[in-house]
Design an enzyme around this catalytic site. Structure first.
Site, mmCIF file in Angstrom:
data_model
loop_
_atom_site.group_PDB
_atom_site.id
_atom_site.type_symbol
_atom_site.label_atom_id
_atom_site.label_comp_id
_atom_site.label_asym_id
_atom_site.label_seq_id
_atom_site.Cartn_x
_atom_site.Cartn_y
_atom_site.Cartn_z
ATOM 1 C CG HIS A 98 -1.657 1.294 1.415
ATOM 2 N ND1 HIS A 98 -2.890 1.527 0.833
ATOM 3 C CD2 HIS A 98 -1.347 2.418 2.114
ATOM 4 C CE1 HIS A 98 -3.296 2.740 1.170
ATOM 5 N NE2 HIS A 98 -2.373 3.297 1.946
ATOM 6 C CD GLU A 99 2.101 3.484 3.656
ATOM 7 O OE1 GLU A 99 2.342 4.591 3.103
ATOM 8 O OE2 GLU A 99 1.093 3.292 4.364
ATOM 9 C CG HIS A 102 0.609 6.345 -0.735
ATOM 10 N ND1 HIS A 102 -0.596 6.843 -1.185
ATOM 11 C CD2 HIS A 102 0.365 5.826 0.496
ATOM 12 C CE1 HIS A 102 -1.530 6.614 -0.270
ATOM 13 N NE2 HIS A 102 -0.972 5.996 0.750
ATOM 14 C CG HIS A 106 5.714 11.317 -5.703
ATOM 15 N ND1 HIS A 106 7.038 11.250 -5.356
ATOM 16 C CD2 HIS A 106 5.450 12.631 -5.916
ATOM 17 C CE1 HIS A 106 7.555 12.470 -5.348
ATOM 18 N NE2 HIS A 106 6.619 13.325 -5.687
#
Length: 226
Positions: A98-99, A102, A106
């Site tokens: 999940h991280e 991100h 980006h």
């Protein structure tokens, strides 16, 4: 009557927030007992997901705490909690992926993430100033009502941030689940577990946004009634 309804909503949000946090912790603990089939740690999974997507300038690090995992675009670091970084289970895999979702947002210029990042300095300022501005607005309302409305606008920035956060988090979870399956880290049995753990994490953002909206309407009601 309107203020009473808002207070009921706020109290309901507080209760739901407690329940969701408890469920999230319960799910994380449950799926922490299910090992990954390939024995990879959360850190291993994060680094593999970044490599698979051609990202080589982001570092994976460990931070203290539980569920303190986050991606910092300023330092280009995926910061995983101790319960994720070195653990070999489905919960850790889901959070790590999940991280990294991100990170992909980006790298690809995902619109809602760009907006949320742009709002960060504004929200940081408004969070520090809003209580004092609202207090001053109430005390000085006999002289001018503009200060009170300024406080409402400042709090509204925090509410906007909460709303923008929703698609960012949901999209990151979708990216995570899809990659975990395509990379063979989850299968027909463990994929629903990863989805379930991330679903409850997303609920925390949903309830936070609802609570922020209810509080904003409450402040608007005060400003209008005065």
């Amino acid at each position: 009557m309107q203020n009473q309804m808002i207070w009921i909503i706020v109290i309901g949000v507080m209760v739901l927030s407690y329940i969701i946090q408890a469920m999230l912790q319960s799910r994380f603990n449950k799926y922490s007992q299910v090992p990954t089939s390939n024995g990879m740690t959360g850190a291993d999974i994060a680094r593999k997901m970044l490599r698979d997507n051609g990202i080589t300038d982001v570092e994976v690090t460990s931070v203290r705490g539980t569920l303190t995992d986050h991606y910092n675009p300023q330092t280009k670091t995926v910061n995983l909690s101790e319960a994720v970084y070195g653990q070999r289970n489905i919960a850790a895999a889901a959070v790590a992926a999940h991280e990294c979702g991100h990170v992909l947002q980006h790298a690809q210029g995902y619109g809602p993430l760009k907006l949320r990042t742009a709002l960060v300095p504004v929200v940081n300022f408004s969070n520090k100033a809003v209580q004092w501005v609202l207090l001053a607005g109430v005390l000085l309302f006999a002289v001018t009502h503009s200060v009170l409305w300024l406080g409402v606008v400042l709090f509204g920035m925090s509410t906007l941030f909460s709303l923008v956060t929703l698609p960012v988090e949901i999209n990151a979870s979708r990216r995570a689940v899809a990659w975990l399956e395509s990379a063979g880290i989850t299968n027909y049995e463990t994929k629903p577990m990863a989805q379930d753990s991330l679903k409850w994490a997303a609920y925390t953002y949903v309830i936070a946004a609802i609570g922020s909206l209810a509080t904003l309407f409450y402040y608007i009601g005060i400003a209008r009634s005065r």
